[in-house]
Each structure stands twice: as C-alpha cells, then as structure tokens.
Scaffold this motif. Structure first.
Motif, PDB file in Angstrom:
ATOM      1  N   GLN A  15       0.819  -1.208   0.000  1.00 32.10           N
ATOM      2  CA  GLN A  15       0.000   0.000   0.000  1.00 32.10           C
ATOM      3  C   GLN A  15       0.856   1.262   0.000  1.00 32.10           C
ATOM      4  OE1 GLN A  15      -2.486   0.329   3.447  1.00 32.10           O
ATOM      5  NE2 GLN A  15      -3.485   2.195   2.736  1.00 32.10           N
ATOM      6  N   CYS A  16       1.893   1.258   0.833  1.00 34.59           N
ATOM      7  CA  CYS A  16       2.630   2.506   1.076  1.00 34.59           C
ATOM      8  C   CYS A  16       3.954   2.583   0.327  1.00 34.59           C
ATOM      9  CB  CYS A  16       2.934   2.658   2.559  1.00 34.59           C
ATOM     10  SG  CYS A  16       1.485   2.507   3.592  1.00 34.59           S
ATOM     11  N   GLY A  17       4.448   1.492  -0.220  1.00 31.54           N
ATOM     12  CA  GLY A  17       5.802   1.494  -0.767  1.00 31.54           C
ATOM     13  C   GLY A  17       6.787   1.243   0.366  1.00 31.54           C
ATOM     14  N   PRO A  18       8.107   1.454   0.111  1.00 30.25           N
ATOM     15  CA  PRO A  18       9.108   1.110   1.120  1.00 30.25           C
ATOM     16  C   PRO A  18       8.892   1.814   2.466  1.00 30.25           C
ATOM     17  CG  PRO A  18      10.138   1.561  -0.996  1.00 30.25           C
ATOM     18  CD  PRO A  18       8.690   1.925  -1.136  1.00 30.25           C
ATOM     19  N   LEU A  19       9.090   1.056   3.538  1.00 37.06           N
ATOM     20  CA  LEU A  19       8.918   1.584   4.900  1.00 37.06           C
ATOM     21  C   LEU A  19      10.069   1.083   5.777  1.00 37.06           C
ATOM     22  CD1 LEU A  19       5.101   0.770   5.405  1.00 37.06           C
ATOM     23  CD2 LEU A  19       6.072   3.064   5.087  1.00 37.06           C
ATOM     24  N   SER A  20      10.383   1.859   6.790  1.00 36.14           N
ATOM     25  CA  SER A  20      11.408   1.406   7.745  1.00 36.14           C
ATOM     26  C   SER A  20      10.744   0.474   8.761  1.00 36.14           C
ATOM     27  CB  SER A  20      12.003   2.606   8.473  1.00 36.14           C
ATOM     28  OG  SER A  20      11.016   3.191   9.298  1.00 36.14           O
ATOM     29  N   ARG A  21      11.577  -0.255   9.517  1.00 33.32           N
ATOM     30  CA  ARG A  21      11.000  -1.159  10.540  1.00 33.32           C
ATOM     31  C   ARG A  21      10.221  -0.351  11.570  1.00 33.32           C
ATOM     32  NH1 ARG A  21      15.662  -3.414   8.995  1.00 33.32           N
ATOM     33  NH2 ARG A  21      15.690  -5.638   8.447  1.00 33.32           N
ATOM     34  N   ALA A  22      10.726   0.847  11.909  1.00 39.12           N
ATOM     35  CA  ALA A  22      10.021   1.683  12.900  1.00 39.12           C
ATOM     36  C   ALA A  22       8.641   2.060  12.375  1.00 39.12           C
ATOM     37  CB  ALA A  22      10.841   2.936  13.196  1.00 39.12           C
ATOM     38  N   GLU A  23       8.567   2.381  11.096  1.00 36.84           N
ATOM     39  CA  GLU A  23       7.261   2.725  10.498  1.00 36.84           C
ATOM     40  C   GLU A  23       6.340   1.507  10.488  1.00 36.84           C
ATOM     41  OE1 GLU A  23       8.273   6.287   7.337  1.00 36.84           O
ATOM     42  OE2 GLU A  23       9.047   4.285   6.896  1.00 36.84           O
ATOM     43  N   LEU A  24       6.906   0.347  10.177  1.00 37.10           N
ATOM     44  CA  LEU A  24       6.097  -0.875  10.164  1.00 37.10           C
ATOM     45  C   LEU A  24       5.542  -1.171  11.559  1.00 37.10           C
ATOM     46  CD1 LEU A  24       8.217  -3.168   7.807  1.00 37.10           C
ATOM     47  CD2 LEU A  24       5.884  -2.391   7.389  1.00 37.10           C
ATOM     48  N   ILE A  25       6.354  -0.955  12.591  1.00 31.63           N
ATOM     49  CA  ILE A  25       5.903  -1.189  13.977  1.00 31.63           C
ATOM     50  C   ILE A  25       4.748  -0.234  14.294  1.00 31.63           C
ATOM     51  CG2 ILE A  25       6.574  -0.924  16.424  1.00 31.63           C
ATOM     52  CD1 ILE A  25       9.464  -1.755  15.453  1.00 31.63           C
ATOM     53  N   ARG A  26       4.948   1.040  13.943  1.00 36.48           N
ATOM     54  CA  ARG A  26       3.924   2.056  14.253  1.00 36.48           C
ATOM     55  C   ARG A  26       2.628   1.780  13.481  1.00 36.48           C
ATOM     56  NH1 ARG A  26       3.051   6.575  11.698  1.00 36.48           N
ATOM     57  NH2 ARG A  26       5.052   6.564  10.614  1.00 36.48           N
ATOM     58  N   MET A  27       2.746   1.457  12.215  1.00 35.74           N
ATOM     59  CA  MET A  27       1.548   1.327  11.386  1.00 35.74           C
ATOM     60  C   MET A  27       0.826  -0.009  11.592  1.00 35.74           C
ATOM     61  SD  MET A  27       3.116   3.092   7.987  1.00 35.74           S
ATOM     62  CE  MET A  27       1.690   3.236   6.963  1.00 35.74           C
ATOM     63  N   SER A  28       1.566  -1.053  11.947  1.00 32.87           N
ATOM     64  CA  SER A  28       0.932  -2.374  12.097  1.00 32.87           C
ATOM     65  C   SER A  28       0.413  -2.620  13.501  1.00 32.87           C
ATOM     66  CB  SER A  28       1.934  -3.481  11.746  1.00 32.87           C
ATOM     67  OG  SER A  28       2.953  -3.526  12.726  1.00 32.87           O
ATOM     68  N   GLY A  29       1.022  -1.923  14.480  1.00 36.94           N
ATOM     69  CA  GLY A  29       0.652  -2.195  15.869  1.00 36.94           C
ATOM     70  C   GLY A  29       1.315  -3.460  16.403  1.00 36.94           C
ATOM     71  N   LEU A  30       2.182  -4.088  15.588  1.00 38.31           N
ATOM     72  CA  LEU A  30       2.892  -5.289  16.049  1.00 38.31           C
ATOM     73  C   LEU A  30       4.071  -4.866  16.925  1.00 38.31           C
ATOM     74  CD1 LEU A  30       3.028  -7.266  12.656  1.00 38.31           C
ATOM     75  CD2 LEU A  30       1.623  -7.851  14.645  1.00 38.31           C
ATOM     76  N   SER A  31       4.554  -5.807  17.731  1.00 38.70           N
ATOM     77  CA  SER A  31       5.683  -5.486  18.601  1.00 38.70           C
ATOM     78  C   SER A  31       6.962  -5.398  17.779  1.00 38.70           C
ATOM     79  CB  SER A  31       5.843  -6.577  19.668  1.00 38.70           C
ATOM     80  OG  SER A  31       6.288  -7.768  19.031  1.00 38.70           O
ATOM     81  N   LYS A  32       7.981  -4.780  18.392  1.00 38.92           N
ATOM     82  CA  LYS A  32       9.275  -4.646  17.724  1.00 38.92           C
ATOM     83  C   LYS A  32       9.845  -6.029  17.397  1.00 38.92           C
ATOM     84  CE  LYS A  32      13.705  -2.369  18.433  1.00 38.92           C
ATOM     85  NZ  LYS A  32      14.588  -1.702  19.374  1.00 38.92           N
ATOM     86  N   GLY A  33       9.691  -6.937  18.373  1.00 35.03           N
ATOM     87  CA  GLY A  33      10.211  -8.293  18.170  1.00 35.03           C
ATOM     88  C   GLY A  33       9.521  -9.003  17.015  1.00 35.03           C
ATOM     89  N   ALA A  34       8.189  -8.837  16.938  1.00 33.71           N
ATOM     90  CA  ALA A  34       7.429  -9.510  15.869  1.00 33.71           C
ATOM     91  C   ALA A  34       7.828  -8.947  14.508  1.00 33.71           C
ATOM     92  CB  ALA A  34       5.937  -9.335  16.108  1.00 33.71           C
ATOM     93  N   VAL A  35       7.955  -7.620  14.418  1.00 33.64           N
ATOM     94  CA  VAL A  35       8.323  -7.012  13.126  1.00 33.64           C
ATOM     95  C   VAL A  35       9.735  -7.461  12.721  1.00 33.64           C
ATOM     96  CG1 VAL A  35       8.874  -4.808  11.993  1.00 33.64           C
ATOM     97  CG2 VAL A  35       6.733  -5.056  13.266  1.00 33.64           C
ATOM     98  N   SER A  36      10.657  -7.521  13.692  1.00 40.05           N
ATOM     99  CA  SER A  36      12.016  -7.986  13.381  1.00 40.05           C
ATOM    100  C   SER A  36      11.998  -9.401  12.832  1.00 40.05           C
ATOM    101  CB  SER A  36      12.907  -7.982  14.630  1.00 40.05           C
ATOM    102  OG  SER A  36      13.148  -6.685  15.008  1.00 40.05           O
ATOM    103  N   MET A  37      11.222 -10.261  13.508  1.00 37.58           N
ATOM    104  CA  MET A  37      11.185 -11.671  13.105  1.00 37.58           C
ATOM    105  C   MET A  37      10.559 -11.843  11.722  1.00 37.58           C
ATOM    106  SD  MET A  37      10.359 -14.614  15.808  1.00 37.58           S
ATOM    107  CE  MET A  37       8.869 -13.926  16.421  1.00 37.58           C
TER     108      MET A  37
END
Ligand SMILES: [Zn+2]
Length: 373
Positions: A15-37
């Motif tokens: 939807q958004c194009g390239p995103l940083s992990r921090a943006e993915l955490i903020r936008m998905s509501g997933l934890s930092k650990g989950a986004v990293s994994m």
C-alpha cells in the motif's frame, strides 16, 4: 510466527511502498520483536528487499520494500479476446499473449500448462518463482471450489476449471468473475489501492460490477452481488438474454447501444457516435443521452444502497469523456441524496484487453500472498 503478521506487513508495504522497521511497527501495531522476526523471514524468502537508508533525527534506518521479481503470477482472461499475462509483485505486466481457448473445458488443464511454458519456460527464474495462476471468467463462479458455475460466453456450466488447472500445472489456480478480478487489480495494484471501499463498473458489450468493501469483495449470498446489468432500468423494456425485460444491459451496454444505433442507421460503436453527437446529430445525442442516463441512474441507486467511498467506471479502450459519460455523471450526481456529504466521487478509468488478464493475475497474487501466506 503467524501468517497473519506476514500478510499484514506485506499489505502495508504494498500500500505505502518502502517503509522502515520503525514505520512498520507504528503502522501495524505489532511489537518490535514480531516485526524484526517477520521482516527477517520475508527477507530470507526474498519477498522483500532492503532499499535505501533514511537519515532522520535519530539513528539512520533502512527501508524495506517488496521485491518485484520475488514472485510471478500468470493471469488468463477467458473473454471475447482471451489474453494471458505474466505479472510481478509491483503490479507490472512483464509478458502478454493473445491466446485461444480450448475447445472443451476438460482440456483446459493441459492447455494452460502449454500456454504457461511461453511466459515461464521450464528452468527459468519465472518458472521457479511462479506462485499461482488466476483465471477470469465472465459469469458466475464459486471462488472457493474454483468452479465456473455458469458462463454464457464460454458455454461452461459447473466446470471445475480451478481443480483442472491446478492438477495439470501443479500450482494453485484461482477462478474469479472478470469484473471482480478487475476490482481486485484496482484495489491491489491500481488507483484504488487499499481504498476503504469502492464499487467498480465496467462498461463493455455487457455491464460488469464489483464491490470491494473493507478489503473484501462483497459477493452476496449466491455470488450475484453487483449484477447491476440485470437490474431493471426500464420496466417492460426490451427482452434481455437473462430472460427478464428492461435490464440495464438492454439500455446502457455497448451491445444495446450498438443494436439501437444500427437500427437507426447510425454507426454501432461509441466513438463515432460520440463524434456525431458532438457535431449535433440528434439521433446520436438521444441514444447516448438515454444510455448514459440509465447507467447514471443505476449508479445513484447503487450508491444509495451500498454507500461506497468511490465509484470507478472503466471501459476497455477509454472513450468515457463524451456525452455518454456526461449524461451518466449528471444522472448519478443528480439522483444521489445530497447528505450525508461528501458524496462519492464518480471516477472514470481506461482499461485495455490486458487489464482483465492482469486482474486474474492480481487475484492469484491477492489470494496467495496478501490474504493468506
Ligand atoms: Zn437481464
């Protein structure tokens, strides 16, 4: 690691194009650990790739994006002019062929296998990363079982198209109604990318319609939602192929327009009719105005019933800027209740013969990556 998180992050990146992990955490509501994994897993699978590094106030961060060539999809439109395309994960058509349909539906499996060898020859990268096949059919389908329930164009009834293709090709095959496939393509890769809700209307020989609400195609109880072509536009009007009379298809489809124009001694195609109308030919003006108004009025009824955020009207080859489209817009806007504001925007968009096949490829991408993983 849940498949749900994979789907969630892939959808955000689509939807958004390239995103940083921090943006993915903020936008998905997933934890930092989950986004990293999950991002590590998607990187390992090659579905996403690192793009650029962003320098902001804090630590520099790397943005992640979907890798276009990490998965390929074949789309086949079983239409008047059947087409096959190869699509990638950025929504690009990489290859296309005009194709023939098999004589018998039972031959479709080996037929599609032979066709696929053209766009994804054995041993090629495309073949190795081919993830699914989509087939778009005009008519009623059962998308769960891959059954073509009824298609007037092909004459197929209860044809197990999906299972036959899956069996012959060894890949998941997805069957979808053609207007729905086009709707999925607009939602996943086109101008309606991730729109909250929209209705698509295709104006061609027949009129098609698809509804995307909250990321889901709205099919109705029997799969017949969106059959505005057979909603009555003129009670007691001309007989329709479906057995009723006065259906929208008998008034506003290009087949109806062509029939009425030819009978009146006018050209049977939209473009020359529009030209004549622009020159003041009253017969052409009347025909185009009547057809466009009937479609617009039906759009207004649909908006009152469904309340989509947007309405997208498409036609193969364009031509939606003349009197037909103006009459349609006028009738739609004049018959939608002014409140609650704002009313949906009625947009037009040109498609090509390849768009239907790409719609089929989008269905394969949607079902195999963006809904389930
Ligand atoms: Zn009908």
């Amino acid at each position: 690691m849940s498949c749900r998180s994979h789907v969630q992050l892939l959808r955000l990146l689509n939807q958004c194009g390239p995103l940083s992990r921090a943006e993915l955490i903020r936008m998905s509501g997933l934890s930092k650990g989950a986004v990293s994994m999950v991002t590590a897993d998607l990187l390992a699978r090659g579905l996403i790739e690192t793009r650029d590094t962003v320098y902001g106030g804090g630590r520099p961060s790397t943005r992640l994006g979907i890798a276009a060539d990490s998965a390929f999809f074949v789309g086949i439109s079983l239409a008047d002019r059947p087409v096959m395309v190869l699509g990638d994960l950025h929504g690009m058509i990489l290859d296309r062929y005009d194709i023939e349909l098999p004589g018998q539906v039972m031959e479709i499996g080996p037929h599609v296998r032979r066709l696929i060898a053209r766009v994804a020859p054995e041993g090629s990268r495309q073949a190795q990363r081919l993830r699914g096949i989509g087939l778009a059919v005009s008519g009623l389908v059962d998308e769960q079982s891959g059954l073509c329930v009824r298609s007037t164009l092909t004459g197929w009834e209860n044809a197990p198209v999906g299972p036959l293709v899956t069996q012959a090709c060894g890949l998941p095959a997805y069957v979808e109604n053609d207007a729905n496939a086009l709707t999925v393509a607009q939602y996943r890769f086109g101008p309606m990318r991730e729109a909250a809700s929209f209705s698509l209307i295709s104006v061609g020989q027949g009129i098609g319609c698809g509804h995307m609400f909250g990321g889901e195609l709205f099919r109705g109880f029997r799969g017949g939602a969106g059959e505005i072509a057979h909603a009555t536009a003129e009670p007691g009007g001309l007989p329709c192929l479906c057995g009723k009379t006065g259906c929208l298809d008998t008034v506003a489809s290009m087949a109806a327009l062509s029939h009425l124009a030819t009978r009146a001694g006018l050209p049977g195609d939209l473009e020359p009719l529009e030209q004549l109308a622009a020159q003041g030919n009253l017969g052409a003006v009347e025909l185009l105005h009547r057809a466009g108004s009937a479609l617009g009025l039906m759009i207004a009824q649909m908006v009152q019933i469904m309340d989509p955020q947007h309405v997208l009207v498409v036609r193969e080859g364009g031509g939606l800027e003349g009197l037909f489209a103006r009459a349609m817009r006028q009738a739609a806007e004049g018959n939608i209740m002014p409140q609650p504001a704002p009313r949906p925007r009625i947009m037009t968009h040109d498609v090509t013969a390849d768009s239907w096949a790409f719609g089929a490829a989008s269905v394969a991408a949607d079902r195999s990556l963006f809904r389930e993983f």
